[in-house]
Design a protein around this motif. Structure first.
Motif, PDB file in Angstrom:
ATOM      1  N   MET A   1      74.754 115.132  84.087  1.00  0.00           N
ATOM      2  CA  MET A   1      75.757 115.126  85.293  1.00  0.00           C
ATOM      3  C   MET A   1      75.027 115.515  86.361  1.00  0.00           C
ATOM      4  O   MET A   1      74.420 116.604  86.629  1.00  0.00           O
ATOM      5  N   SER A   2      75.258 114.841  87.521  1.00  0.00           N
ATOM      6  CA  SER A   2      74.486 115.206  88.713  1.00  0.00           C
ATOM      7  C   SER A   2      75.305 116.147  89.510  1.00  0.00           C
ATOM      8  O   SER A   2      76.273 116.601  89.282  1.00  0.00           O
ATOM      9  N   ASP A   3      74.515 116.977  90.273  1.00  0.00           N
ATOM     10  CA  ASP A   3      74.910 118.114  91.069  1.00  0.00           C
ATOM     11  C   ASP A   3      75.816 117.487  92.214  1.00  0.00           C
ATOM     12  O   ASP A   3      75.144 116.901  93.085  1.00  0.00           O
ATOM     13  N   LEU A   4      76.884 117.912  92.420  1.00  0.00           N
ATOM     14  CA  LEU A   4      77.995 117.271  93.378  1.00  0.00           C
ATOM     15  C   LEU A   4      78.304 118.411  94.352  1.00  0.00           C
ATOM     16  O   LEU A   4      79.629 118.382  94.705  1.00  0.00           O
ATOM     17  N   SER A   5      77.362 119.388  94.558  1.00  0.00           N
ATOM     18  CA  SER A   5      77.692 120.309  95.567  1.00  0.00           C
ATOM     19  C   SER A   5      78.288 120.076  96.930  1.00  0.00           C
ATOM     20  O   SER A   5      78.983 120.927  97.305  1.00  0.00           O
ATOM     21  N   TYR A   6      77.889 118.931  97.353  1.00  0.00           N
ATOM     22  CA  TYR A   6      78.385 118.698  98.556  1.00  0.00           C
ATOM     23  C   TYR A   6      79.562 118.319  98.524  1.00  0.00           C
ATOM     24  O   TYR A   6      80.578 117.661  99.392  1.00  0.00           O
ATOM     25  N   LEU A   7      80.155 117.807  97.415  1.00  0.00           N
ATOM     26  CA  LEU A   7      81.543 117.329  97.221  1.00  0.00           C
ATOM     27  C   LEU A   7      82.684 118.392  96.624  1.00  0.00           C
ATOM     28  O   LEU A   7      83.684 117.950  96.215  1.00  0.00           O
ATOM     29  N   LYS A   8      82.223 119.364  96.606  1.00  0.00           N
ATOM     30  CA  LYS A   8      83.190 120.573  96.285  1.00  0.00           C
ATOM     31  C   LYS A   8      84.312 120.447  97.051  1.00  0.00           C
ATOM     32  O   LYS A   8      84.273 120.334  98.141  1.00  0.00           O
ATOM     33  N   GLY A   9      85.498 120.716  96.341  1.00  0.00           N
ATOM     34  CA  GLY A   9      86.820 120.559  97.071  1.00  0.00           C
ATOM     35  C   GLY A   9      87.403 119.219  97.132  1.00  0.00           C
ATOM     36  O   GLY A   9      88.597 119.212  97.479  1.00  0.00           O
ATOM     37  N   TYR A  10      86.735 118.265  96.770  1.00  0.00           N
ATOM     38  CA  TYR A  10      87.325 117.069  96.718  1.00  0.00           C
ATOM     39  C   TYR A  10      88.054 116.762  95.437  1.00  0.00           C
ATOM     40  O   TYR A  10      87.780 117.366  94.222  1.00  0.00           O
ATOM     41  N   PRO A  11      89.191 115.850  95.250  1.00  0.00           N
ATOM     42  CA  PRO A  11      89.744 115.672  94.124  1.00  0.00           C
ATOM     43  C   PRO A  11      89.078 115.145  93.075  1.00  0.00           C
ATOM     44  O   PRO A  11      88.157 114.514  93.316  1.00  0.00           O
ATOM     45  N   GLU A  12      89.822 115.267  91.662  1.00  0.00           N
ATOM     46  CA  GLU A  12      88.652 114.680  90.602  1.00  0.00           C
ATOM     47  C   GLU A  12      88.471 113.485  90.652  1.00  0.00           C
ATOM     48  O   GLU A  12      87.386 112.713  90.322  1.00  0.00           O
ATOM     49  N   ASN A  13      89.586 112.403  91.122  1.00  0.00           N
ATOM     50  CA  ASN A  13      89.124 110.954  91.027  1.00  0.00           C
ATOM     51  C   ASN A  13      88.126 110.468  92.065  1.00  0.00           C
ATOM     52  O   ASN A  13      87.270 109.672  91.707  1.00  0.00           O
ATOM     53  N   ILE A  14      88.056 111.375  93.310  1.00  0.00           N
ATOM     54  CA  ILE A  14      86.844 111.203  94.062  1.00  0.00           C
ATOM     55  C   ILE A  14      85.454 111.456  93.276  1.00  0.00           C
ATOM     56  O   ILE A  14      84.596 110.645  93.382  1.00  0.00           O
ATOM     57  N   LEU A  15      85.471 112.796  92.631  1.00  0.00           N
ATOM     58  CA  LEU A  15      84.272 113.167  92.079  1.00  0.00           C
ATOM     59  C   LEU A  15      83.882 112.179  91.058  1.00  0.00           C
ATOM     60  O   LEU A  15      82.783 111.727  90.661  1.00  0.00           O
ATOM     61  N   LEU A  16      84.906 111.633  90.158  1.00  0.00           N
ATOM     62  CA  LEU A  16      84.717 110.689  88.938  1.00  0.00           C
ATOM     63  C   LEU A  16      84.013 109.217  89.526  1.00  0.00           C
ATOM     64  O   LEU A  16      83.056 108.881  89.042  1.00  0.00           O
ATOM     65  N   GLN A  17      84.611 108.849  91.041  1.00  0.00           N
ATOM     66  CA  GLN A  17      84.020 107.690  91.592  1.00  0.00           C
ATOM     67  C   GLN A  17      82.405 107.866  91.858  1.00  0.00           C
ATOM     68  O   GLN A  17      81.490 106.975  91.668  1.00  0.00           O
ATOM     69  N   ALA A  18      82.324 109.196  92.614  1.00  0.00           N
ATOM     70  CA  ALA A  18      80.955 109.335  92.742  1.00  0.00           C
ATOM     71  C   ALA A  18      80.035 109.662  91.551  1.00  0.00           C
ATOM     72  O   ALA A  18      78.774 109.038  91.662  1.00  0.00           O
ATOM     73  N   ARG A  19      80.545 110.156  90.711  1.00  0.00           N
ATOM     74  CA  ARG A  19      79.675 110.050  89.544  1.00  0.00           C
ATOM     75  C   ARG A  19      79.276 108.685  88.864  1.00  0.00           C
ATOM     76  O   ARG A  19      78.075 108.459  88.412  1.00  0.00           O
ATOM     77  N   LYS A  20      80.124 107.793  88.966  1.00  0.00           N
ATOM     78  CA  LYS A  20      80.070 106.641  88.437  1.00  0.00           C
ATOM     79  C   LYS A  20      78.830 105.972  89.191  1.00  0.00           C
ATOM     80  O   LYS A  20      78.255 105.086  88.682  1.00  0.00           O
ATOM     81  N   LEU A  21      79.320 105.863  90.595  1.00  0.00           N
ATOM     82  CA  LEU A  21      78.152 105.248  91.343  1.00  0.00           C
ATOM     83  C   LEU A  21      76.576 106.063  91.023  1.00  0.00           C
ATOM     84  O   LEU A  21      75.879 105.022  91.163  1.00  0.00           O
TER      85      LEU A  21
END
Length: 171
Positions: free
Chosen positions: A1-21
Motif C-alpha cells: 500500500m502506497s504512502d498517502l501522507s499528502y491525502l490525510k484528512g480526505y474521506p475513505e472513498n477518495i483514498l480508495l480511488q487514489a490507491r486504485k489509480l
C-alpha cells in the motif's frame, strides 16, 4: 500500500480511488490528461505580475503586496508550498511594513492551474490569516475549482513522492 501522507484528512472513498489509480499505475495518466502542460511563469518578475493581476481582479482593497517570488527553501524549512510573510523593520526611527509571498520553486514546473491555486491560497491570507470558513470561501471566490485543484495537486505530490521525480519534467 502506497504512502498517502499528502491525502490525510480526505474521506475513505477518495483514498480508495487514489490507491486504485496508484496500484494500476494510472495516476500519472489521470493527471496528464487533466493537466497536460506546464506554464511558462518561471521568473520572479512574471510570478509577481501574475499574482498582482489576480490581486487586482479579486482583492482590490487588500493590503499592498511588495514581493512575490519562487523560493526553493520554502518546503524544506517550513513544510509548506507557499508562505505569506508580513515583515516589519525599523528604518530611521520609522517602522516599515512589507508583505511578501514566497512560493516553493517546484511550482516553476507544474500546470498553471496548480500555480494559480497556490497563489490564490497565499493571496487569501492577506485578508484571512487562519484556514477558516471565510478563508476557503475567499479561495473559492478567486478560483471556483479550488478544492479539486488542491486534491489534484496532492495527488501529483503523491505521485512524485512514490516515483521520486517531477511528473512534468520530460527526460
Amino acid at each position: 500500500m502506497s504512502d498517502l501522507s499528502y491525502l490525510k484528512g480526505y474521506p475513505e472513498n477518495i483514498l480508495l480511488q487514489a490507491r486504485k489509480l496508484i496500484d494500476q499505475n494510472k495516476l500519472d495518466q489521470y493527471l496528464l490528461k487533466r493537466y497536460p502542460q506546464c506554464h511558462d511563469i518561471v521568473s520572479n518578475e512574471r510570478l509577481y505580475e501574475y499574482s498582482m493581476s489576480l490581486k487586482k481582479c479579486y482583492m482590490k482593497k487588500a493590503p499592498p503586496l511588495n514581493r512575490v517570488c519562487f523560493d526553493p527553501s520554502v518546503s524544506v524549512i517550513h513544510h509548506a508550498l507557499g508562505i505569506n510573510a508580513h515583515i516589519t523593520r525599523a528604518h530611521g526611527g520609522k517602522l516599515k511594513a512589507r508583505r511578501e509571498i514566497r512560493i516553493d520553486s517546484c511550482f516553476k514546473q507544474c500546470p498553471e492551474d496548480f500555480l494559480r491555486m497556490i497563489v490564490v491560497h497565499e493571496l487569501a491570507h492577506l485578508k484571512e490569516r487562519e484556514h477558516n470558513k471565510s478563508f476557503y470561501q475567499l479561495c473559492q471566490h478567486m478560483e471556483p475549482e479550488y478544492f479539486q485543484l488542491e486534491l489534484d495537486l496532492r495527488l501529483m505530490m503523491t505521485w512524485q513522492q512514490i516515483y521520486q521525480t517531477n511528473l512534468y519534467i520530460k527526460d
